[in-house]
Structures are given as C-alpha cells and as structure tokens.
Design an enzyme around this catalytic site. Structure first.
Site, PDB file in Angstrom:
ATOM      1  N   ARG A  53       0.841  -1.199   0.000  1.00 31.72           N
ATOM      2  CA  ARG A  53       0.000   0.000   0.000  1.00 31.72           C
ATOM      3  C   ARG A  53       0.876   1.249   0.000  1.00 31.72           C
ATOM      4  NH1 ARG A  53       1.505   1.737   4.370  1.00 31.72           N
ATOM      5  NH2 ARG A  53       0.308   3.639   4.073  1.00 31.72           N
ATOM      6  N   GLY A  54       0.212   2.419  -0.069  1.00 28.84           N
ATOM      7  CA  GLY A  54       0.941   3.686  -0.098  1.00 28.84           C
ATOM      8  C   GLY A  54       1.303   4.020  -1.535  1.00 28.84           C
ATOM      9  N   GLN A 198      -3.360   2.663   9.881  1.00 31.60           N
ATOM     10  CA  GLN A 198      -2.007   2.726   9.309  1.00 31.60           C
ATOM     11  C   GLN A 198      -1.070   3.534  10.205  1.00 31.60           C
ATOM     12  OE1 GLN A 198      -4.822   3.154   7.572  1.00 31.60           O
ATOM     13  NE2 GLN A 198      -4.630   2.541   5.437  1.00 31.60           N
ATOM     14  N   ASP A 239      -1.914  10.840  -2.334  1.00 33.17           N
ATOM     15  CA  ASP A 239      -2.180   9.761  -3.291  1.00 33.17           C
ATOM     16  C   ASP A 239      -2.394  10.291  -4.698  1.00 33.17           C
ATOM     17  OD1 ASP A 239      -2.909   8.508  -0.564  1.00 33.17           O
ATOM     18  OD2 ASP A 239      -2.654   6.857  -1.984  1.00 33.17           O
ATOM     19  N   ASN A 249      -5.565  12.490  -0.088  1.00 35.01           N
ATOM     20  CA  ASN A 249      -4.744  11.657   0.810  1.00 35.01           C
ATOM     21  C   ASN A 249      -5.693  10.913   1.755  1.00 35.01           C
ATOM     22  OD1 ASN A 249      -2.073  10.811   1.713  1.00 35.01           O
ATOM     23  ND2 ASN A 249      -2.584  11.852   3.628  1.00 35.01           N
ATOM     24  N   LYS A 250      -5.120  10.098   2.587  1.00 35.22           N
ATOM     25  CA  LYS A 250      -5.910   9.259   3.502  1.00 35.22           C
ATOM     26  C   LYS A 250      -7.023  10.054   4.174  1.00 35.22           C
ATOM     27  CE  LYS A 250      -5.710   5.771   4.070  1.00 35.22           C
ATOM     28  NZ  LYS A 250      -6.595   4.907   3.246  1.00 35.22           N
TER      29      LYS A 250
HETATM   30  O1  MRU Z   1      -4.891   3.273   1.885  1.00 35.05           O
HETATM   31  P1  MRU Z   1      -3.395   3.459   1.969  1.00 35.05           P
HETATM   32  O2  MRU Z   1      -2.822   2.922   3.223  1.00 35.05           O
HETATM   33  O3  MRU Z   1      -2.699   2.953   0.736  1.00 35.05           O
HETATM   34  O4  MRU Z   1      -3.224   5.029   1.996  1.00 35.05           O
HETATM   35  C1  MRU Z   1      -1.937   5.572   2.005  1.00 35.05           C
HETATM   36  C2  MRU Z   1      -1.948   7.047   2.170  1.00 35.05           C
HETATM   37  O5  MRU Z   1      -2.970   7.679   2.200  1.00 35.05           O
HETATM   38  C3  MRU Z   1      -0.637   7.724   2.201  1.00 35.05           C
HETATM   39  O6  MRU Z   1      -0.703   8.878   2.974  1.00 35.05           O
HETATM   40  C4  MRU Z   1      -0.261   8.123   0.766  1.00 35.05           C
HETATM   41  O7  MRU Z   1      -0.285   6.999  -0.088  1.00 35.05           O
HETATM   42  C5  MRU Z   1       1.049   8.763   0.689  1.00 35.05           C
HETATM   43  S1  MRU Z   1       2.307   7.568   0.998  1.00 35.05           S
HETATM   44  C6  MRU Z   1       3.699   8.312   0.691  1.00 35.05           C
END
Ligand code: MRU
Length: 364
Positions: A53-54, A198, A239, A249-250
């Site tokens: 993920r990320g 996370q 993202d 973003n998240k």
């Molecule tokens: O759902 P996830 O865990 O993949 O979400 C990740 C995020 O929102 C991170 O903040 C984003 O990908 C930036 S990671 C450098």
C-alpha cells in the site's frame, strides 16, 4: 538506492519461476511475514487488501506486476488493466504500470527481451523512488528550518508515509526521520488513522524502529492537541495531486488541514512528482476509493462494534483544497504558494520553486 533494511518489496527468481515478495503490511506490527505473488490476480488481491500500500510503493508494485506478467507469459494488456484499476485514487499505480508497459512494448512487446525490459523499468522506478525520497527529505528539513527557526519540532502526521511505502525512506515520514536524525524532532504525533490504523500499526512501528519520540492519538484527539498549542506543523503524503493543487490523501487529512488553518500551523504535503496528475483538473474529478463497510463496523475482522445490519460510510481518501496547503515538497522543489501554475512549473522543472519566505505562504 537509499539504504534501509525493510524488505518491503523484492523480486525473486527461483527455478520454478519469478515472483514478487512483499512484506505483508496487514500483519504489522505483530508479525513480520511475507506474501508471495506469482501471478497478477494474487498481486491485485494483495494491493486491494493493503498487504502492499501507499502511493509510491503501489507504483513500484504495479511496474513489477507487469514484469511478472511478461516473465510468466500472461497477457500484458490484461495485466495492465487489472493492476491499474486495483485501487483508483493513488495515481502512482497507473503511472508505474504504464511505464513498465511502455518499456515492454518498446522492446518488441513479446518474449524474453520485452520481459527483461519491463523488469529493468520496474527496477529503475524502484531506484528513482529511493532517490526522490532522499531529495524530498533534504528539501523538507530545509523548509522546516525556515519555518520553525527555534527547532525542536512537534510534528503531526496521518496514515503511513515512511519506508513501508517507498523504495527509500518515504515521503512525509522521510522528512520527519531526517529532522529526527538532525536532533530537531521533539515529538511525532501519530494519528491512529481509522479505520485501518495505518498510523497506529505502521507509522508507530517505523517510528519505534528509528528511535523517534512519538505518541499515538485517536484521530478525534487532534483538535485538542492543536488547541493546546502542541503542534508546530502537519506533514502528510498524497495519493494524487490534481492540476489545481488539490491533494487527495488518507481520509482524515482534510479535517487536519482545516484545524491547521484555524490554528495558524503550516500544513505541508510531501509527495514525488509521480503523484502529481496534471490530467486531473481538481477535486471533482479525483476518483475516491470507497471501501467495504465492515472496515468501519468491525473493530477487527469478525468483531463488530455496531448493531447487526448497520451501514457505513467508508471513503479511503479525502481531498484538501490547495488554499489550505502551505507547501508541497517534491523532489524537484517546494511548491509554495500552492496553485496550478506554480505546481506545473516546479514539476516540469521549468522554474525553481518560488522564494519560500517572500510570499507569505505560511500565513495560515
Ligand atoms: O490506503 P493506503 O494505506 O494505501 O493510503 C496511504 C496514504 O494515504 C498515504 O498517505 C499516501 O499513499 C502517501 S504515501 C507516501
């Protein structure tokens, strides 16, 4: 590639065929186990269940996924479609897939040479991400030093943006790590990041490994922390960043931006240019992944906290408008103030980032 010991993602080529080996992020912090992907459906499942993920790491995984499909003789076009659509918000995933597909096609689109070209491209992306991460860390600590000349930062972060999401040390957490190594991190405030935790599971795990002074808080506690004057800056990843500077973003990032503005605290986004999508105009056209309701209604798999039949609202991401973002740190420079023209100029390398002090960007 920057050195780090986390075996987050690796390509392996044993006699029975190539595979992609991932650190299973669903199991952290209680277990450090790997998940092995030998085909594209397996990798898609790992992506959708957040074993991997990320945004930056999704791009790297997508590129290796094309290399895997090519090496194992699967249809590369089908693989590209299912990988690119596995998660819709993080644009890095589609970028990574497209890069490997383009390399595969340029090498003839079939056979061993094309498969090797796709793998070489995935490896190049992996390396570039590590380099971008180092550069963002340097630019980010410079920015913090400008903004907070007293040092001893109390930084708040959301979700996980460290070595677990990158070929290197990550994005926002790479800046925090660099500040810590410079002796300037007083406290890292780690939002737990409901519903999949996370922050509590992954960022806290990384912070502990790095010996950072950190505290985990329930997301809903952030407001009182700002009110108490305990936050000097917010650092998050992204993202997808749209052409107008809107930042997906998240979920939970946008409320932090509103809080930061109210309390006159800098709200800083750290993301590589591969996260910037100039083809998406703004918030209205950023696709937001909606995830299953059980992630909200159940506190752990099979452990509900709601009445039977409760419905849930579970967007994985939210969008922060550009006017609430103090700066975007990319590997090519710092975008500030954040607006479309400035973002495009910094990303294309056509113009160095504007003076950070002369434009009042940090007036929240
Ligand atoms: O759902 P996830 O865990 O993949 O979400 C990740 C995020 O929102 C991170 O903040 C984003 O990908 C930036 S990671 C450098």
């Amino acid at each position: 590639m920057a050195d780090h010991s986390l075996p987050v993602l690796r390509w392996a080529d044993p006699p029975d065929g190539p595979m992609l080996v991932l650190l299973d992020q669903r199991r952290l912090p209680t277990a450090e186990v790997e998940v092995v992907c030998t085909d594209v459906p397996g990798l898609v499942a790992a992506i959708q269940s957040l074993a991997v993920r990320g945004a930056p790491l999704l791009g790297i995984a997508g590129a290796y996924g094309i290399a895997l499909a090519a090496a194992r003789g699967y249809d590369v076009a089908d693989a590209a479609q299912s990988l690119a659509q596995a998660r819709p918000t993080a644009v890095n995933l589609a970028h990574g897939v497209q890069r490997a597909v383009a390399a595969h096609r340029a090498a003839g689109g079939d056979g061993a040479a094309a498969a090797s070209a796709a793998l070489a491209e995935a490896r190049a992306l992996h390396r570039e991400d590590a380099e971008a991460s180092d550069r963002m860390a340097s630019l980010g600590v410079e920015l913090l030093a400008d903004l907070l000349p007293g040092g001893g930062y109390r930084l708040l972060t959301h979700c996980n943006t460290g070595a677990l999401v990158s070929g290197g040390h990550g994005t926002a957490l790479a800046v925090v790590r660099a500040a810590h190594r410079a002796g300037e991190l007083r406290r890292l405030w780690v939002d737990e990041t409901r519903p999949l935790l996370q922050g509590a599971r992954l960022t806290a795990w990384e912070a502990a490994r790095e010996g950072m002074p950190y505290s985990v808080l329930a997301d809903s506690a952030a407001g009182s922390l700002f009110a108490a004057g305990e936050v000097d800056a917010v650092l998050i990843g992204a993202d997808r960043i749209a052409a107008d500077g809107s930042v997906a973003n998240k979920v939970g990032s946008y409320p932090l931006a509103v809080l930061a503005r109210h309390h006159e605290v800098p709200f800083i986004v750290v993301a590589p240019v591969s996260t910037v999508d100039l083809g998406t105009a703004g918030a209205a056209t950023i696709p937001i992944e909606q995830r299953p309701g059980h992630e909200v209604t159940d506190i752990a798999p099979g452990v509900p906290v709601t009445p039977v039949g409760a419905r849930a609202y579970n967007p994985a991401f939210d969008v922060t408008p550009a006017e609430l973002v103090s700066a975007i740190v990319t590997e090519r420079g710092v975008v500030s103030p954040v607006y479309g023209g400035n973002l495009a100029a910094v990303c294309s390398g056509s113009r160095p980032a504007e003076s950070r002090n002369g434009d009042g960007m940090m007036k929240a």
